[in-house]
Design an enzyme around this catalytic site. Structure first.
Site, PDB file in Angstrom:
ATOM      1  N   GLY A 110     -21.909  -8.904  84.416  1.00  0.00           N
ATOM      2  CA  GLY A 110     -22.796 -10.279  84.230  1.00  0.00           C
ATOM      3  C   GLY A 110     -24.070 -10.426  83.678  1.00  0.00           C
ATOM      4  CD  GLU A 164     -26.076  -8.803  90.479  1.00  0.00           C
ATOM      5  OE1 GLU A 164     -25.700  -9.480  89.481  1.00  0.00           O
ATOM      6  OE2 GLU A 164     -25.179  -7.581  90.853  1.00  0.00           O
ATOM      7  CG  ASP A 171     -19.350 -14.500  95.816  1.00  0.00           C
ATOM      8  OD1 ASP A 171     -19.073 -15.247  96.871  1.00  0.00           O
ATOM      9  OD2 ASP A 171     -18.275 -14.541  95.512  1.00  0.00           O
ATOM     10  CE  LYS A 196     -18.622 -19.387  93.748  1.00  0.00           C
ATOM     11  NZ  LYS A 196     -17.388 -18.650  92.839  1.00  0.00           N
TER      12      LYS A 196
END
Ligand code: PRP
Ligand code: MN
Ligand code: MG
Length: 181
Positions: free
Chosen positions: A43, A98, A102, A130
């Site tokens: 990612g 990153e 999460d 998040k």
């Protein structure tokens, strides 16, 4: 607009502006030092490539790939290294890159694994946070691009079933595209 896009959460321009701000801040904080940037595959690769091109202190890159056991159920923080770093990080100023934090389990485990190798310093730069989803206490990236709500976001490196990483903005995926209905 593509049918699977619910809404664009962060535009290409907003990303560019924020990434440049992060790079400026990092360049300032690391004056006189050399950074070992560690990208977490997959990612982080797009964010990393944009970020490091705007960092003005000496820098080298390495990559790590990890996977959490189980699927979307809570894995209890067990994480497996699929690809380790190529180079030692002893006495290096390590900056983990990153795309998103999460639950925080990935980062928690990574920080533990890397701290054992005794880097000179260890910090984290995450584009997205998040926060509402965090299950690990006291885990904050030193550099965060955007705090986002708990929505299903993809693009700019983030995927659903390996798709959508190539979009230059971050968008909310329509639920029918991840719920299979
Ligand atoms: C995603 C994301 C982070 C991690 C964050 O990676 O890129 O690495 O999950 O989740 P956590 O805070 O709950 O641990 P993913 O495992 O989907 O792999 P990918 O980067 O290859 O998409
Ligand atoms: Mn990842
Ligand atoms: Mg993923």
């Amino acid at each position: 607009m593509d049918d699977f896009i619910d809404k664009i959460l962060i535009s290409q321009e907003e990303i560019e502006t924020r990434v440049n701000e992060l790079a400026k801040q990092i360049s300032k904080d690391y004056v006189g030092k050399e950074i070992r940037a560690i990208g977490i595959l997959r990612g982080a690769f797009i964010f990393m490539s944009d970020l490091i091109r705007n960092i003005s202190v000496p820098l080298s890159v390495d990559f790590m790939s990890i996977s959490s056991y189980g699927d979307d159920s809570e894995s209890g923080g067990v994480i497996r290294i699929l690809k380790d770093l190529d180079k030692p990080i002893h006495n290096k100023h390590v900056l983990i890159i990153e795309d998103i934090v999460d639950t925080g389990l990935t980062l928690q485990h990574l920080k533990e694994v890397l701290a054992i190798r005794e880097p000179a310093s260890l910090r984290v730069c995450a584009l997205l946070d998040k926060k509402e989803r965090r299950i690990v206490n006291n885990l904050e990236a030193e550099y965060t691009g955007f705090v986002i709500p708990d929505q299903f976001v993809v693009g700019y490196g983030l995927d659903y079933a390996e798709k959508y990483r190539n979009y230059p903005f971050i968008f909310v995926l329509k639920s029918k595209y991840y719920q299979g209905i």
